[in-house]
Motif scaffolding. Structure first.
Motif, mmCIF file in Angstrom:
data_model
loop_
_atom_site.group_PDB
_atom_site.id
_atom_site.type_symbol
_atom_site.label_atom_id
_atom_site.label_comp_id
_atom_site.label_asym_id
_atom_site.label_seq_id
_atom_site.Cartn_x
_atom_site.Cartn_y
_atom_site.Cartn_z
ATOM 1 N N ASN A 1 -77.300 26.349 -11.605
ATOM 2 C CA ASN A 1 -77.557 25.594 -12.097
ATOM 3 C C ASN A 1 -76.367 25.151 -11.674
ATOM 4 O OD1 ASN A 1 -80.309 25.460 -13.164
ATOM 5 N ND2 ASN A 1 -79.712 25.532 -14.961
ATOM 6 N N GLY A 2 -75.984 24.274 -11.200
ATOM 7 C CA GLY A 2 -74.620 23.928 -9.193
ATOM 8 C C GLY A 2 -73.637 24.951 -9.872
ATOM 9 N N GLN A 3 -73.628 25.651 -11.135
ATOM 10 C CA GLN A 3 -71.882 26.211 -11.834
ATOM 11 C C GLN A 3 -71.707 27.931 -10.862
ATOM 12 O OE1 GLN A 3 -69.753 24.562 -14.035
ATOM 13 N NE2 GLN A 3 -71.170 23.510 -13.112
ATOM 14 N N PRO A 4 -70.864 28.184 -10.485
ATOM 15 C CA PRO A 4 -70.191 29.827 -9.500
ATOM 16 C C PRO A 4 -70.878 30.384 -10.459
ATOM 17 C CG PRO A 4 -68.811 27.957 -9.414
ATOM 18 C CD PRO A 4 -69.598 27.101 -10.896
ATOM 19 N N TYR A 5 -71.400 31.833 -9.842
ATOM 20 C CA TYR A 5 -72.125 32.497 -11.128
ATOM 21 C C TYR A 5 -71.070 34.213 -9.838
ATOM 22 C CZ TYR A 5 -74.706 36.619 -13.093
ATOM 23 O OH TYR A 5 -74.831 38.095 -13.463
ATOM 24 N N THR A 6 -70.406 34.770 -10.241
ATOM 25 C CA THR A 6 -70.310 36.784 -9.879
ATOM 26 C C THR A 6 -70.517 36.881 -11.475
ATOM 27 O OG1 THR A 6 -67.611 35.778 -9.593
ATOM 28 C CG2 THR A 6 -69.124 34.840 -7.888
ATOM 29 N N PRO A 7 -70.522 38.341 -10.835
ATOM 30 C CA PRO A 7 -69.981 39.684 -11.514
ATOM 31 C C PRO A 7 -68.552 39.889 -12.300
ATOM 32 C CG PRO A 7 -71.213 40.068 -9.297
ATOM 33 C CD PRO A 7 -70.768 39.157 -9.107
ATOM 34 N N LYS A 8 -68.692 39.720 -13.597
ATOM 35 C CA LYS A 8 -67.419 39.315 -14.199
ATOM 36 C C LYS A 8 -66.999 40.672 -15.590
ATOM 37 C CE LYS A 8 -64.337 36.673 -16.150
ATOM 38 N NZ LYS A 8 -64.090 35.484 -16.706
ATOM 39 N N GLY A 9 -66.837 41.457 -15.799
ATOM 40 C CA GLY A 9 -66.379 42.045 -16.664
ATOM 41 C C GLY A 9 -66.362 43.544 -16.715
ATOM 42 N N ASN A 10 -66.822 43.922 -18.191
ATOM 43 C CA ASN A 10 -66.733 45.347 -17.741
ATOM 44 C C ASN A 10 -67.832 45.989 -19.168
ATOM 45 O OD1 ASN A 10 -67.278 48.264 -17.850
ATOM 46 N ND2 ASN A 10 -65.893 48.416 -16.613
ATOM 47 N N ASN A 11 -69.378 46.465 -19.228
ATOM 48 C CA ASN A 11 -69.364 47.131 -20.651
ATOM 49 C C ASN A 11 -69.600 48.894 -20.914
ATOM 50 O OD1 ASN A 11 -71.689 47.720 -18.921
ATOM 51 N ND2 ASN A 11 -72.837 45.706 -19.612
ATOM 52 N N GLY A 12 -69.146 49.029 -19.563
ATOM 53 C CA GLY A 12 -68.795 50.620 -19.792
ATOM 54 C C GLY A 12 -69.886 51.091 -18.285
ATOM 55 N N THR A 13 -70.568 49.947 -17.521
ATOM 56 C CA THR A 13 -71.281 50.148 -16.482
ATOM 57 C C THR A 13 -70.274 48.963 -15.483
ATOM 58 O OG1 THR A 13 -73.161 48.673 -16.975
ATOM 59 C CG2 THR A 13 -73.829 51.051 -17.693
ATOM 60 N N SER A 14 -71.258 49.147 -14.066
ATOM 61 C CA SER A 14 -70.973 48.389 -12.785
ATOM 62 C C SER A 14 -71.431 47.121 -13.350
ATOM 63 C CB SER A 14 -71.079 49.141 -11.984
ATOM 64 O OG SER A 14 -71.249 48.462 -10.461
ATOM 65 N N ASN A 15 -70.691 46.135 -13.074
ATOM 66 C CA ASN A 15 -71.290 44.206 -12.850
ATOM 67 C C ASN A 15 -71.410 44.119 -11.648
ATOM 68 O OD1 ASN A 15 -69.451 43.501 -11.718
ATOM 69 N ND2 ASN A 15 -67.797 42.519 -12.731
ATOM 70 N N LEU A 16 -72.215 45.045 -10.748
ATOM 71 C CA LEU A 16 -73.399 45.027 -9.674
ATOM 72 C C LEU A 16 -73.560 46.071 -9.168
ATOM 73 C CD1 LEU A 16 -74.217 43.327 -7.254
ATOM 74 C CD2 LEU A 16 -72.376 43.651 -6.275
ATOM 75 N N GLN B 1 -78.480 44.064 -9.554
ATOM 76 C CA GLN B 1 -78.940 43.637 -11.169
ATOM 77 C C GLN B 1 -77.496 43.261 -11.135
ATOM 78 O OE1 GLN B 1 -81.476 46.126 -13.470
ATOM 79 N NE2 GLN B 1 -82.133 45.675 -12.043
ATOM 80 N N THR B 2 -76.760 42.782 -12.260
ATOM 81 C CA THR B 2 -75.511 41.606 -11.819
ATOM 82 C C THR B 2 -75.521 41.884 -13.826
ATOM 83 O OG1 THR B 2 -76.208 39.320 -11.962
ATOM 84 C CG2 THR B 2 -75.674 40.926 -9.806
ATOM 85 N N TYR B 3 -74.741 41.143 -14.088
ATOM 86 C CA TYR B 3 -73.596 41.124 -15.248
ATOM 87 C C TYR B 3 -72.586 39.940 -15.681
ATOM 88 C CZ TYR B 3 -70.803 44.755 -16.650
ATOM 89 O OH TYR B 3 -69.905 45.832 -16.404
ATOM 90 N N ARG B 4 -71.930 39.005 -15.964
ATOM 91 C CA ARG B 4 -70.829 38.726 -16.331
ATOM 92 C C ARG B 4 -71.104 38.681 -17.875
ATOM 93 N NH1 ARG B 4 -68.056 34.220 -13.486
ATOM 94 N NH2 ARG B 4 -67.510 32.927 -14.113
ATOM 95 N N ARG C 1 -72.912 36.586 -22.309
ATOM 96 C CA ARG C 1 -73.261 37.637 -21.513
ATOM 97 C C ARG C 1 -74.124 36.796 -20.996
ATOM 98 N NH1 ARG C 1 -70.808 42.617 -22.925
ATOM 99 N NH2 ARG C 1 -69.927 42.180 -25.003
ATOM 100 N N GLN C 2 -73.656 36.898 -19.697
ATOM 101 C CA GLN C 2 -75.432 35.921 -18.607
ATOM 102 C C GLN C 2 -75.345 38.148 -17.544
ATOM 103 O OE1 GLN C 2 -72.121 32.909 -16.819
ATOM 104 N NE2 GLN C 2 -74.253 32.021 -17.250
ATOM 105 N N TYR C 3 -76.765 37.697 -17.657
ATOM 106 C CA TYR C 3 -77.827 38.654 -16.700
ATOM 107 C C TYR C 3 -78.806 38.126 -15.910
ATOM 108 C CZ TYR C 3 -76.015 41.283 -20.904
ATOM 109 O OH TYR C 3 -75.282 42.296 -21.634
ATOM 110 N N LEU C 4 -78.353 38.646 -14.570
ATOM 111 C CA LEU C 4 -79.007 38.039 -13.170
ATOM 112 C C LEU C 4 -79.577 39.344 -12.630
ATOM 113 C CD1 LEU C 4 -78.437 34.967 -11.474
ATOM 114 C CD2 LEU C 4 -79.236 36.909 -10.497
ATOM 115 N N SER C 5 -80.475 39.277 -12.372
ATOM 116 C CA SER C 5 -81.183 40.465 -11.188
ATOM 117 C C SER C 5 -82.371 40.380 -10.801
ATOM 118 C CB SER C 5 -81.903 41.138 -12.429
ATOM 119 O OG SER C 5 -82.460 40.784 -13.553
ATOM 120 N N ILE C 6 -83.016 40.847 -9.095
ATOM 121 C CA ILE C 6 -83.612 40.560 -8.265
ATOM 122 C C ILE C 6 -84.733 42.030 -8.305
ATOM 123 C CG2 ILE C 6 -84.368 39.859 -6.234
ATOM 124 C CD1 ILE C 6 -81.756 37.714 -6.664
#
Length: 183
Positions: free
Chosen positions: A49-64, A80-83, A89-94
């Motif tokens: 929605n026009g805002q940058p999204y890149t993987p960021k942070g760590n929950n114990g697994t790879s963010n990408l 699979q990604t998360y931020r 917390r944002q999650y985006l997957s394809i």
């Protein structure tokens, strides 16, 4: 009056200089995304929605995490990604199958796996913070373009964009997506 002229000139000069500092040029949100490469750089980015999204942070697994399974459904690609940013917390997957070579794969196709999912928590209580393209979506469109598919060197790269509309929610628009990873 004449004694105040230098004071007035100084005030005019100061107000003009302060305008320059408070007038930032609009920044292009896409400038915050990684470049579109094909080297296995393990990068991912898009505009949500026009805002940058890149993987960021760590929950114990790879963010990408990008996986290709040649034996599942004729070749399945999963991204699979998360931020994590504070409490958000944002999650985006394809997920796409069958994928066997470079080319354009549609999220609107009726056969195979062709899903895009997005979650944003904590979100609004009306359910609009979870959007799964294969469940409760009134409309979906978009494409995944595989620009490099090198199974020998285990590199997959591409671009993507999609729209998802869930009844009662705003349209989710993901644009200028790109990824480049070693499998």
């Amino acid at each position: 009056m004449r004694n105040n002229l230098p004071l007035y000139l100084a005030l005019v000069l100061l107000t003009q200089c302060s305008k320059c500092k408070n007038d930032p040029r609009p920044r292009d949100p896409a400038a915050a995304l990684p470049p579109a490469t094909q080297t296995g750089a393990n990068t991912f980015g898009c505009l949500v929605n026009g805002q940058p999204y890149t993987p960021k942070g760590n929950n114990g697994t790879s963010n990408l995490y990008i996986l290709y399974d040649a034996g599942f459904r004729g070749g399945a690609l999963g991204i699979q990604t998360y931020r994590i940013d504070g409490n958000r917390r944002q999650y985006l997957s394809i997920d796409m199958a069958p994928v066997t070579t470079t080319g354009i794969y549609s999220f609107a196709r009726p056969a195979g796996i062709c899903t895009a999912n997005y979650a944003d928590t904590p979100g609004v209580a009306n359910g609009c913070n979870l959007i799964y393209s294969d469940q409760d979506v009134a409309y979906r469109s978009g494409q995944l373009a595989i620009t490099k598919f090198d199974t020998r060197n285990r590199i997959v790269s591409g671009t993507f964009s999609f729209k998802l509309l869930q009844a009662g929610c705003d349209t989710l628009k993901v644009t200028q997506g790109r990824f480049d990873a070693k499998l």
